[in-house]
Design an enzyme around this catalytic site. Structure first.
Site: not given
Length: 542
Positions: A46-47, A86, A143, A357-358
């Site tokens: 994540d992130d 997300c 999410h 995710d990003h």
């Protein structure tokens, strides 16, 4: 039996042996193909931006396990999310549908989960289950957990999934988080957040960093440790089953760090002394359109960057330290899972994909979240590893998208073809990483704001028609906006053709009436912009 008898009656003994040998070979290969269909392990961190060792974006980053995976596979060094937030990113990855078609642009309106918004196509886990795979998952895939908590859809998607209750924070942990509702991202740093203690900020306090004592965790473990240990246990159990009794698995693991708050056990913070951390180079915002500036405001009243600056350079360095520590921590958890794959003899028959995710901004362009159309927000690690990949350790520098994951899996594993997919099949690049590839990635953030990332350029078009253009060969930090310069016109004309003209409204809207970005701009026109945005002459708030 009649068929075998016919072989003997119509052929010589020597010919019969040859024919039966071919039949046995065909039968054996068919059984092997069934028994040895590749397993698939899809890991999302994540992130996680490009701060991994293999991408050489930040020399301080320590990711030995992710780097080891990259050395065994192919790294896509210019990979980008379809949406820098997300829920929208994960929905597009798992469905193969671009946000401008689904209308799923943000984290907004959690009452409609990804399957309800994108309900006419099989999501990845559904496709694998329908194709005969055992589906196993843990952590943040969409999410929330799995399908945003829809139990009926969960049962139809995964055979086994780690329950949310296993990582839910205790009451003491919730109190330390000062009301933060992102329950799966606990625990907060010991002592809470400086934004609350020193500025009395009550919104956006997840922007914090610091170590966590084991006694302040649920059962002495961080959620990512629970996820990793659960996954290792499932892999061990799978390996113990007789080969003829088990199906190939599709396992999805969604690790939670380095998402805010930047919290991890103390030993990971010790790896990154504050005096070794440099602040990122940030450009002034004079040539950034209003919508770009509005995206930097974040969540904290008055703007995230304004709050960070008010606490000085030390706090800025603490946040970067926390992000690096969180990356090192989650890398260790990824390593546990990768070791379990190897120790159980599954390496040669498991396709592993690791991505995020990003991205995440750490003060670049005055931005402290993702949620922008710039490089730090959209670029992600993307590694594909498999025993059958020959070009191990190779890097692909051409632009690719997370939307390409779905069609690549369909092609690589020969799953049933899907007509709805918006991404590209990357199998040719897996077979030949050095081949020419020119398929720019399209990125959306909120309604009618798009970025196009090509092999060399980033073009941004906001919904009012304003633009940005960056040349990554000469300006990798995106410091000089070339939009409006005559020499950039040809490039903009070429990239603009990728901006869609038919764009779906946000999934929870019947008509468009603006959003928070428009509210920021309207306020600026009345009262002026915050001075930390370093704007042009108009709309300056002293």
């Amino acid at each position: 039996m009649t068929f075998i008898n016919n072989i003997f009656w119509r052929n010589t003994k020597k010919e019969c042996k040859a024919i039966i040998g071919l039949l046995l070979l065909f039968t054996t290969n068919t059984l092997l193909a069934k028994d040895y269909s590749p397993n698939v392990l899809l890991i999302t961190v994540d992130d996680l931006n490009a701060w991994v060792g293999a991408l050489n974006k930040n020399p301080l980053a320590k990711t030995p396990n992710i780097d080891k995976l990259a050395a065994k596979g192919i790294s896509f060094t210019n990979a980008h999310t379809a949406a820098p937030v997300c829920a929208a990113s994960r929905a597009s990855l798992m469905s193969g549908v671009f946000p401008h078609k689904s209308g799923f642009y943000t984290n907004g309106n959690h009452k409609a989960n990804a399957h309800n918004v994108i309900d006419k196509v099989p999501h990845l886990a559904q496709l694998f289950r329908e194709s005969g795979y055992t589906t196993i998952g843990a952590g943040k895939i969409y999410h929330r957990w799995v399908t945003d908590g829809n139990e009926q859809l969960d049962a139809a998607t995964y055979d086994q999934f780690l329950p949310l209750e296993t990582v839910f924070p205790t009451q003491d942990m919730l109190a330390n988080g000062e009301g933060y509702k992102g329950y799966k991202f606990y625990p907060f740093p010991d002592g809470g957040t400086r934004l609350k203690r020193e500025l009395n900020v009550t919104k956006g306090t997840s922007l914090s960093a610091g170590p966590v004592q084991r006694t302040k965790m649920r059962d002495g473990e961080m959620p990512d440790e629970v996820i990793a240990n659960w996954a290792v246990d499932r892999l061990n159990q799978y390996s113990k089953n007789a080969k003829q009794a088990r199906k190939p698995f599709f396992m999805t693991l969604g690790f939670l760090r380095p998402h805010v708050p930047f919290a991890a056990p103390k030993e990971y913070f010790d790896m990154f002394p504050l005096d070794k951390i440099d602040l990122p180079k940030t450009d002034n915002m004079k040539d950034i359109p209003l919508y770009g500036k509005a995206m930097t405001m974040g969540i904290i009243p008055g703007g995230d960057h304004g709050a960070v600056l008010s606490l000085g350079d030390t706090f800025w360095k603490e946040l970067i330290q926390g992000y690096l520590a969180s990356i090192a921590f989650v890398d260790a958890q990824v390593g546990l899972v990768l070791d379990a794959i190897e120790n159980n003899g599954l390496s040669n028959n498991t396709l592993i994909i690791l991505t995020s995710d990003h991205g995440q901004n750490l003060g670049e362009k005055s931005n402290w979240r993702k949620m922008s159309l710039w490089e730090e927000s959209t670029r992600v690690p993307f590694i594909v590893s498999s025993g059958s990949i020959k070009s191990k350790g190779e890097q692909v520098n051409a632009a690719v998208s997370l939307l390409d994951v779905y069609p690549t899996l369909v092609s690589y594993l020969k799953l049933p073809q899907q007509s709805h997919l918006d991404g590209h099949d990357l199998t040719p690049l897996l077979n030949n990483p050095n081949m020419s590839w020119d398929k720019p990635s399209l990125i959306a953030w909120r309604y009618k704001n798009f970025a196009v990332r090509s092999n060399r350029y980033r073009y941004i078009q906001y919904r009012d028609g304003t633009e940005e253009l960056y040349d990554h060969v000469n300006d990798p930090l995106e410091q000089i906006n070339l939009a409006g310069k005559i020499e950039a016109n040809n490039v903009i004309t070429k990239l603009k053709q990728y901006i869609p003209s038919n764009v779906a409204l946000p999934h929870d809207k019947d008509i468009w009436q603006g959003d928070v970005l428009d509210k920021f701009i309207s306020d600026w026109q009345k009262n002026g912009q915050p001075t930390w945005l370093n704007p042009a002459d108009k709309f300056i708030r002293n």
